[in-house]
Design a protein around this motif. Structure first.
Motif, PDB file in Angstrom:
ATOM      1  N   ARG A  25       2.771  -0.858  -1.940  1.00  0.00           N
ATOM      2  CA  ARG A  25       3.713  -1.066  -3.040  1.00  0.00           C
ATOM      3  C   ARG A  25       4.989  -0.271  -2.803  1.00  0.00           C
ATOM      4  O   ARG A  25       6.102  -0.772  -2.999  1.00  0.00           O
ATOM      5  CB  ARG A  25       3.078  -0.664  -4.373  1.00  0.00           C
ATOM      6  N   PHE A  29       9.043  -1.617  -2.042  1.00  0.00           N
ATOM      7  CA  PHE A  29      10.252  -1.171  -2.740  1.00  0.00           C
ATOM      8  C   PHE A  29      11.327  -0.774  -1.749  1.00  0.00           C
ATOM      9  O   PHE A  29      12.489  -1.190  -1.864  1.00  0.00           O
ATOM     10  CB  PHE A  29       9.907   0.005  -3.655  1.00  0.00           C
ATOM     11  N   ASP A 239      11.594   5.614  -7.587  1.00  0.00           N
ATOM     12  CA  ASP A 239      10.839   4.555  -6.917  1.00  0.00           C
ATOM     13  C   ASP A 239       9.512   4.340  -7.653  1.00  0.00           C
ATOM     14  O   ASP A 239       9.235   5.026  -8.651  1.00  0.00           O
ATOM     15  CB  ASP A 239      10.668   4.877  -5.424  1.00  0.00           C
ATOM     16  N   PRO A 240       8.663   3.412  -7.225  1.00  0.00           N
ATOM     17  CA  PRO A 240       7.423   3.129  -7.970  1.00  0.00           C
ATOM     18  C   PRO A 240       6.465   4.309  -8.083  1.00  0.00           C
ATOM     19  O   PRO A 240       5.623   4.335  -8.988  1.00  0.00           O
ATOM     20  CB  PRO A 240       6.787   1.984  -7.161  1.00  0.00           C
ATOM     21  N   ASP A 241       6.568   5.293  -7.191  1.00  0.00           N
ATOM     22  CA  ASP A 241       5.709   6.477  -7.263  1.00  0.00           C
ATOM     23  C   ASP A 241       6.323   7.590  -8.101  1.00  0.00           C
ATOM     24  O   ASP A 241       5.711   8.654  -8.263  1.00  0.00           O
ATOM     25  CB  ASP A 241       5.435   7.019  -5.861  1.00  0.00           C
TER      26      ASP A 241
END
Length: 280
Positions: A25, A29, A239-241
């Motif tokens: 994931r 990104f 970001d997604p994290d």
């Protein structure tokens, strides 16, 4: 005068190794939003590279440590740096990466953060939106100890300090070449990665990055604004994290040997345009 990276072996931030519980994931990104493309990897790491920026992503379960990777211009400079560090009893461990030519190494700071040095193996002609990886920032519970290591042993130079009402440093900005900072530390209650930054060419590039993230429904969480130390324009997204990405322009250059500047701890130092993200 003490030996410094800026004077002897100028180094710039080249790539990051980040650890994720969902590497695929996170990689998606960076490929979509940051124009990074996958490279072949010798192990389970996802290796992505683009114009002036690159990242390695490993699964948190693999046990590989995160690190920041700096590049020098030549193998001669790299060997000079390694020999100087080893004379100071700093252990230099091999740091093989597809992003480096052979011979790269890493060192650990007093809190265990790893910093790598090598010669770039990337294609400088890669295409994509302008924004070269330029600096990285950490929060630390041992600011003085960590800064002493990077300045007195590795060779970073202090460009600016932010101090509280008692004159005690709360933030230290350090350079490894002529740019104001490629590394900084905030005094905080945690030991963690704070953010990393991509330097663009001008204000219009920041606008274009903002439009790109808006189209992807990635909101700005800090900025736009202008920092005091470094005087650069900026904004930040995540970001997604939850890793924080900064986009910057007009970062100051500092001559070798210049005395560090001193700034008061407060919102206007972190953002002269308005509200600031103040760490705790």
């Amino acid at each position: 005068m003490p030996r410094t990276l800026q004077a002897d072996t100028p180094a710039h931030l080249h790539h990051l190794h980040v650890v994720s519980h969902d590497p695929e994931r996170l990689a998606a990104f960076y490929m979509k939003q940051m124009d990074l493309r996958p490279l072949a990897s010798a192990d389970s790491r996802i290796v992505l590279a683009g114009p002036g920026r690159a990242v390695e992503i490993s699964d948190a379960n693999d046990g590989l440590p995160p690190y920041s990777g700096y590049a020098v211009d030549s193998h001669a400079q790299l060997m000079n740096l390694k020999e100087r560090l080893e004379r100071s009893d700093i252990e230099c461990a091999a740091a093989a990466s597809e992003l480096y030519q052979p011979g790269a190494f890493s060192v650990a700071d007093p809190q265990g953060r790893r910093v790598a040095f090598g010669v770039s193996a990337l294609d400088k002609a890669a295409s994509g939106a302008p924004g070269r990886l330029q600096h990285t920032v950490y929060q630390t519970t041992e600011l003085e100890r960590v800064v002493r290591f990077y300045v007195e042993q590795v060779g970073f130079a202090i460009s600016d300090e932010v101090v509280d009402e008692n004159g005690v440093p709360t933030v230290v900005f350090m350079r490894s070449d002529d740019e104001h900072h490629s590394l900084a530390f905030f005094r905080g209650s945690r030991n963690e990665w704070d953010h990393h930054c991509y330097e663009t060419r001008e204000w219009n590039d920041i606008r274009d990055w903002g439009d790109r993230f808006a189209a992807a429904e990635v909101p700005i969480f800090f900025g736009p604004g202008r920092h005091g130390p470094g005087n650069n324009l900026f904004f930040m997204v995540t970001d997604p994290d939850g890793n924080r990405l900064e986009f910057s322009a007009e970062l100051e250059h500092v001559t070798a040997g210049a005395a560090p500047g001193v700034w008061p701890h407060g919102e206007r130092t972190l953002n002269s345009w308005g509200r600031a993200w103040v760490r705790s």
